[in-house]
Enzyme design. Structure first.
Site, PDB file in Angstrom:
ATOM      1  N   ASP A  58       0.843  -1.193   0.000  1.00 26.89           N
ATOM      2  CA  ASP A  58       0.000   0.000   0.000  1.00 26.89           C
ATOM      3  C   ASP A  58       0.881   1.247   0.000  1.00 26.89           C
ATOM      4  O   ASP A  58       1.377   1.671   1.034  1.00 26.89           O
ATOM      5  CB  ASP A  58      -0.906  -0.011   1.239  1.00 26.89           C
ATOM      6  CG  ASP A  58      -1.897   1.127   1.185  1.00 26.89           C
ATOM      7  OD1 ASP A  58      -2.778   1.091   0.306  1.00 26.89           O
ATOM      8  OD2 ASP A  58      -1.786   2.059   1.996  1.00 26.89           O
TER       9      ASP A  58
ATOM     10  N   TYR B 247       3.690   9.404   0.644  1.00 25.38           N
ATOM     11  CA  TYR B 247       4.573   8.746   1.615  1.00 25.38           C
ATOM     12  C   TYR B 247       6.045   9.069   1.342  1.00 25.38           C
ATOM     13  O   TYR B 247       6.907   8.787   2.173  1.00 25.38           O
ATOM     14  CB  TYR B 247       4.347   7.230   1.637  1.00 25.38           C
ATOM     15  CG  TYR B 247       2.931   6.806   1.981  1.00 25.38           C
ATOM     16  CD1 TYR B 247       2.048   7.704   2.565  1.00 25.38           C
ATOM     17  CD2 TYR B 247       2.475   5.529   1.719  1.00 25.38           C
ATOM     18  CE1 TYR B 247       0.738   7.327   2.863  1.00 25.38           C
ATOM     19  CE2 TYR B 247       1.176   5.139   2.022  1.00 25.38           C
ATOM     20  CZ  TYR B 247       0.305   6.055   2.591  1.00 25.38           C
ATOM     21  OH  TYR B 247      -0.983   5.680   2.883  1.00 25.38           O
TER      22      TYR B 247
ATOM     23  N   LYS C  36      -1.725   6.097  -4.543  1.00 25.66           N
ATOM     24  CA  LYS C  36      -2.803   7.071  -4.309  1.00 25.66           C
ATOM     25  C   LYS C  36      -2.484   8.430  -4.927  1.00 25.66           C
ATOM     26  O   LYS C  36      -1.332   8.900  -4.856  1.00 25.66           O
ATOM     27  CB  LYS C  36      -3.026   7.246  -2.790  1.00 25.66           C
ATOM     28  CG  LYS C  36      -3.153   5.921  -2.061  1.00 25.66           C
ATOM     29  CD  LYS C  36      -3.582   6.024  -0.629  1.00 25.66           C
ATOM     30  CE  LYS C  36      -3.463   4.670   0.052  1.00 25.66           C
ATOM     31  NZ  LYS C  36      -2.107   4.345   0.504  1.00 25.66           N
TER      32      LYS C  36
ATOM     33  N   HIS D  37      -6.577   9.894  -2.627  1.00 27.25           N
ATOM     34  CA  HIS D  37      -6.065   9.749  -1.254  1.00 27.25           C
ATOM     35  C   HIS D  37      -6.982  10.409  -0.219  1.00 27.25           C
ATOM     36  O   HIS D  37      -7.257   9.832   0.829  1.00 27.25           O
ATOM     37  CB  HIS D  37      -4.648  10.334  -1.178  1.00 27.25           C
ATOM     38  CG  HIS D  37      -3.839   9.798  -0.038  1.00 27.25           C
ATOM     39  ND1 HIS D  37      -2.464   9.680  -0.097  1.00 27.25           N
ATOM     40  CD2 HIS D  37      -4.182   9.345   1.190  1.00 27.25           C
ATOM     41  CE1 HIS D  37      -2.027   9.165   1.050  1.00 27.25           C
ATOM     42  NE2 HIS D  37      -3.050   8.970   1.844  1.00 27.25           N
TER      43      HIS D  37
END
Ligand code: A2P
Length: 322
Positions: free
Chosen positions: A40, A45, A74, A107
């Site tokens: 994921d 990130y 995302k 997201h």
């Protein structure tokens, strides 16, 4: 061949949020080695290049084929405008070193002003961190336009499934009214302290799969000062009692509960023993009374709430839940 349907998605995904860039390639390689096949990821990130390196190392070592992996990423908030969605996906694909991903999610239902790649990547929440009073700057992009663009990138063949994260029931009802392509999946925060029973049931009634993030509750939020160490779900007496009954850890019980109620999970661990432990939760069968006792722990306690963290950390009030 890529995974054909969302039902084929491995039910325990490896979460990549907050893994430091320098550790990410090793973590991904190790996770593949212990048996994870679902990852994921997200632009936000900040570690997608390293995720790609870890995947490549595992493929080179013959641990699996690309088609064995389910890779989610995302779309970040600053790329909601339809003009930016294809480029954002392309950047993610380049960073991951992949020619397709299995799932692309919006997201957050929050459109922020565009920040070009060359200015900052990932752009995060604040529009201009150099300002004296840095704030978030919203963009007037309706979610239906972003969804159209998601449908188009799917039609172009670089994404096999599309979906959304952090939508509440109102947004989900609306999405189902305008979606030509039914969303495959809703990803939301959920754990025994935030069961979201009605939202999960509604998403399923609409035919969406549901993934729970933060399935172990507060742990990830303590270091962000968004939760207190004392409120750990893993120290809850019911969780401990059920864990003792099954001779497993409370974390495994939290994951087993999530799986048994029909959600998949994404969970991170930097520790190979805990990585293995988490994967092994698929083998636990909870009784109906154990399931009910855990569900009854609900406190509607949300840790990942833009209504709190945007105001506290980014000087901008932006609730998305009432
Ligand atoms: P660690 O990496 O040291 O294992 P998230 O909710 O973002 O997925 O993060 C999960 C958090 O819970 C991480 O801090 C992780 O720490 C910890 N964790 C993951 N698996 C377990 C487990 N089986 N038992 C206890 N803590 C866990």
């Amino acid at each position: 061949m890529p995974y054909a349907t969302i039902e084929d998605m491995p039910s325990i995904g490896f979460g990549l949020w907050k893994i430091p860039e320098a550790d990410t390639a090793d973590a991904v390689f190790e996770a593949i080695k212990v048996g994870y096949r679902h990852f994921d990821s997200a632009c936000d990130y900040g570690n997608e290049v390293a995720v790609g390196r870890g995947i490549q190392r595992a493929l080179d070592a013959g641990l699996c084929e690309r088609s064995d992996l389910w890779i989610t990423s995302k779309l970040w908030n600053t790329y909601h405008h339809p003009d930016h969605v294809p480029a954002a996906l392309e950047r993610t694909l380049t960073d991951l070193g992949l020619d397709y991903i299995d799932l692309y999610l919006i997201h957050f239902p929050i459109a922020l002003a565009y920040v070009p790649f060359e200015k900052r990547y990932p752009p995060e929440w604040i529009h201009d961190p150099d300002e004296a009073q840095p704030v978030m700057v919203k963009a007037k992009v309706p979610l239906f336009e972003t969804w159209r663009a998601m449908e188009q990138v799917k039609a172009a063949g670089k994404v096999t499934h599309i979906g959304v994260c952090n939508y509440n029931s109102g947004l989900l009802h609306d999405l189902m009214n305008y979606a030509s392509e039914t969303p495959a999946l809703l990803q939301i925060e959920s754990h025994p302290y935030l069961t979201q029973t009605r939202l999960v049931a509604m998403a399923k009634a609409y035919g969406l799969a549901v993934t729970a993030f933060s399935p172990l509750g507060s742990l990830s939020y303590v270091e962000l000062e968004m939760a207190e160490p004392e409120e750990s779900l893993l120290e809850n007496e019911i969780m401990i009692a059920v864990a003792e009954q099954h001779q497993v850890s409370p974390a495994q019980i939290a994951l087993a509960w999530a799986l048994q109620r029909g959600t998949s999970v994404v969970v991170k661990s930097s520790n190979p023993a805990r990585m293995r432990q988490n994967l092994a939760s698929t083998e636990i069968r909870l009784s109906e009374s154990e399931m009910s006792a855990i569900s009854a722990l609900n406190q509607d306690r949300r840790y990942n709430d833009p209504g709190h963290f945007c105001e506290q950390a980014f000087n901008t009030l932006h609730p998305i839940y009432d």
